[in-house]
Design an enzyme around this catalytic site. Sequence first.
Site, mmCIF file in Angstrom:
data_model
loop_
_atom_site.group_PDB
_atom_site.id
_atom_site.type_symbol
_atom_site.label_atom_id
_atom_site.label_comp_id
_atom_site.label_asym_id
_atom_site.label_seq_id
_atom_site.Cartn_x
_atom_site.Cartn_y
_atom_site.Cartn_z
ATOM 1 N N LYS A 187 0.873 -1.174 0.000
ATOM 2 C CA LYS A 187 0.000 0.000 0.000
ATOM 3 C C LYS A 187 0.907 1.219 0.000
ATOM 4 C CE LYS A 187 -3.814 2.152 2.609
ATOM 5 N NZ LYS A 187 -4.718 2.044 3.780
ATOM 6 N N SER A 223 -9.714 2.438 3.028
ATOM 7 C CA SER A 223 -8.780 3.131 2.168
ATOM 8 C C SER A 223 -7.818 2.231 1.407
ATOM 9 C CB SER A 223 -7.958 4.099 3.024
ATOM 10 O OG SER A 223 -7.121 3.385 3.917
ATOM 11 N N SER A 234 -10.181 0.089 7.158
ATOM 12 C CA SER A 234 -9.539 0.246 5.847
ATOM 13 C C SER A 234 -8.899 -1.000 5.251
ATOM 14 C CB SER A 234 -8.468 1.345 5.917
ATOM 15 O OG SER A 234 -9.072 2.609 5.835
#
Lengths: 488, 95, 485
Positions: free
Chosen positions: C76, C155, C179
């Site tokens: 990420k 997210s 997330s």
Amino acid sequence: MQWDIVIGLEIHVQLATRSKIFSGSSTAYGAGPNTQASAVDLAMPGTLPVPNENAFRYAVMFGLAVNAEIGRRSMFERKNYFYPDLPKGYQTTQLAQPIVGPGYVDLDLSEGRTKRVRIHHAHLEEDAGKSLHEAVFDELGHSMSGIDLNRAGTPLIEVVTEPDMNSAEEAVAFARKLHSIVTSLGICDGDMSQGSMRFDVNISLKPKGSDTLGTRTETKNLNSFRFMEQAIAHEVERQMDILEDGGRIIQETRLYNGDRDESRSMRTKEEANDYRYFPCPDLLPVEIDDSFIEEARRSLPELPDERKARFREQYGLNDYDAGQLAGDAKLAAFFEDAVDTGADAKLAANWVQGELSARLNAEEKTVTDSPITGAQLGRLVTRIADNTVSSAGARKVFESLWSGESANVDSIIETRGLKQVSDTGALEAMVDDVLASMPEQVEQYKNEENPKKRKKMLGGFMGPLMKASKGQGNPKLFNEILVRKLDN
Amino acid sequence: MSISREDIEKVAVLARIKVDDKQVAALESDLGNILDLVDQLGAADTSDVAPMAHPLDAVQRLRADEVTETDQRAAFQAIAPATEDGLYLVPKVIE
Amino acid sequence: MHNKSVAELSRELESGRISSVELTQQFLERLQQEDGKYNSFITIAEEQAMADARVADEMRAAGRATAWTGVPFAHKDIFCTNGVRTTCGSKMLENFVPPYDATVTEKFRQAGAVCLGKTNMDEFAMGSSNESSFFGAVTNPWGLSSGEKRVPGGSSGGSAAAVAARLVPAATATDTGGSIRQPAALCGVTGLKPTYGRVSRYGMIAFASSLDQGGAIARSAEDNALMLNVMAGFDPKDSTSIDREVPDYTATLNEPLKGLKIGLPKEYFTDQLAPAMEEQVRNAVKEYETLGATVKEVSLPNAKLAIAAYYVIAPAEASANLSRFDGVRYGYRCEDPKDLMDMYTRTRAEGFGAEVKRRILVGTYALSHGYYDAYYLKAQKVRRLIQQDFASAFREVDVLMSPTSPSPAFIQGEKTSDPVTMYLEDIFTIAINLAGLPAMSVPAGFVDGLPVGLQIIGDYFAEARLLNAAHQFQQVTDWHQREPK
């Protein structure tokens, strides 16, 4: 109208740890800009703080030295504000639960007065970097400020007093005492010129005897005792003028310019500060246990108050001399090096506080930088005491030692011919010759009845006597012989 | 609870975020809605409840006082917006 | 190869049937061809990946290979990667190439894993749909055939979409309020948010420090276990990291579930949950009963306050965490600032997107003078009540189960106009972050052709038990193996 002055201090003390409070960067002074600013110090994204054990150890030592309660559980908070020298946009500090709780310091003042000043608390925090404003331009030639973050993250304790001081003298005495405590503890190098200690002074005035405190101002970032004294005098006068003209004091932060003896208000824009303190979620509560405190207590060196008592006792120094010498750990060590050579303590004390201190001040040096060692001064003092060298001669020896010409007191005395003549027979002959050459002065002396004037007139013979002895006659013996011959 | 334009402007200055009038109007409604949501907190009885700053009841470890970092100025300043002679440059700071 | 799991790829490499360089080339090619549809990557680090692959082959030749050596994956874009751009989905860090690694990055490097690039995310991890990324929205691989572009959740939407689309077998992710779990649910993959403090936060760009936790997204629980084996552990650089032994999370995957006590929090099965969703979740729970588990209802009376507490605490912490983005030392700086104030306010107005600015402003407001007690302190007290609710539940049961999200993947743009509607996406996940507990989302069925996630919540440091429960479920179901068309 008569006014009472009310002063409280906030003092930032840089702790002499090797590394920073939240990172492993060096805290050494004077490195190239930003060469001691790590990812953590630069607040690079994702970086996190890990606190330095010695910062806590030093804070606890300080707390013990000022008779304070130690915060068994302390916490870091974030104080939020934007400034280019504050990389994270917040300062990590302590507010609700500081490491050092209430304590006190006792001061010795002039004319034998003493005073206890209470410490409200002392907390650990990180220092900011530095903004440099001179001669920095960007590529388009715009005048810019340059930011050096080497200092960012240097551990500080901020010591906050109660408003217990009522004059510049007391405030300065407190500041000096604090300097003496932290340098004796070895937790701060005490070098004010490098910003190791910085003072913020809160001052207010109130009508004499009134119980209600007046509005205070804060004069920030004073970095010498002299500027602090001047700044207080300046601010007291400024406030007094305003109040006596019927005006009102505005609560504000002021900057004092010591070189010009001026002050001005700092950034009192409409934007009121709102620091939005909250517990720092990157750090956990710090618990200090008994063993940590006991270990710190055992490591406490002799403190100024204890040392002063010992100097009075052990060396028979008077209160003032003992206080002066004991107050500065390094000066005290120098003095004791001198005495350890067998030198007379009182005479050694006079020389340390006289010739040595004056010379250090004149050259803006600290005792650590002294080219003369305590042992050398001790041997010099011994030669004064045993009449080998006169005071005047001793000053010449001091010069030679200072300039590094030679390190050996006796060989300087020998090679520079400073050994004073103490052979009474030779001295008596010189006195006889001089008196014979100055009959008028001898006559005047004998006719004078006022003993003070007679004493003064005696001095008139000393010049020619020293000249006759090429400066090597023992002045004390000359004096004795003169008195004996003239008074009979 | 609603939030006033003045509050938004004040908070924007504190947070150093420039907002124009149009944005203030939008924020007035968005932030108002968020604060309405947050106002549900008022319903909870929290007398005698200690605030919780951290999920785990742990205490801070302390690091040994050792210098472990070396000079990496060149690497760090290679990604800086403006530097000169090792300094970060910013518009003139006026105290 | 792209359909294989981490465990399978590891075995392929070990057998010598394929080298890491070959495998990496195949994955990079597919990534470059396919990702245009999803926008799941912000940066494809081709050069770096090939270099990693060569190192991996050398490690294997030298007999130093681990389970991860040569296996491709992605980070990420919130984890700092030395030499590879790290944007956090923001214009503020559009050109930020950190000269340092996050601890998590370093651990994968040491294991010899091959990082193909950085996955897309909501800006500074603030969002539940991946629409707040400066680098554009991510499209969920599910539902594309119907012609509608759906969100992958957020997210960590890029990581979840990339794993679902078989671009990578696994990706790192972070979870502050859901997330990891919500995008895993919406993309039909398996995600694990560990206990707070289990995975180091060093070098993981902070959103809300007391809630953020790094974790994993992969297709199976087994691969999640392999991820956690690398990621978990004490880090002296993170003061909130916990010094506690790390078990081999794969070792207990096959423990039987007989006697497992499951609690169903009644507050998570209300009318906020679509009936079709509830049906899928209840079916999954029945599957567990077949495996020998027992089920009872429990109560989390303060769970309903979680969103309110979260939207004080997270923005408050974020408002301070994001102050470092000031245009001075790195990142975006506005053009031609006329003075210092102008530099700050324009840099931050131009560098941050709308949602980030909203949260900074809310947080600043909540901490400001006069509101601290009513908001921040109150929220922290409610946080403790929520934690106590979980503590009492775990005195009765071993794990809690609930839906991960209230609805399946929604259409892009559907919830962007009202921030509060978007916030309610995390209604079932947020309390877990406030308490700091570990939780997973496991694929558990479909509604209208869109994946549904089952959330499994454990007590502190019970990751092994969660992975075991998820793995056993995946032995008797194939939801996690379904591939979007």
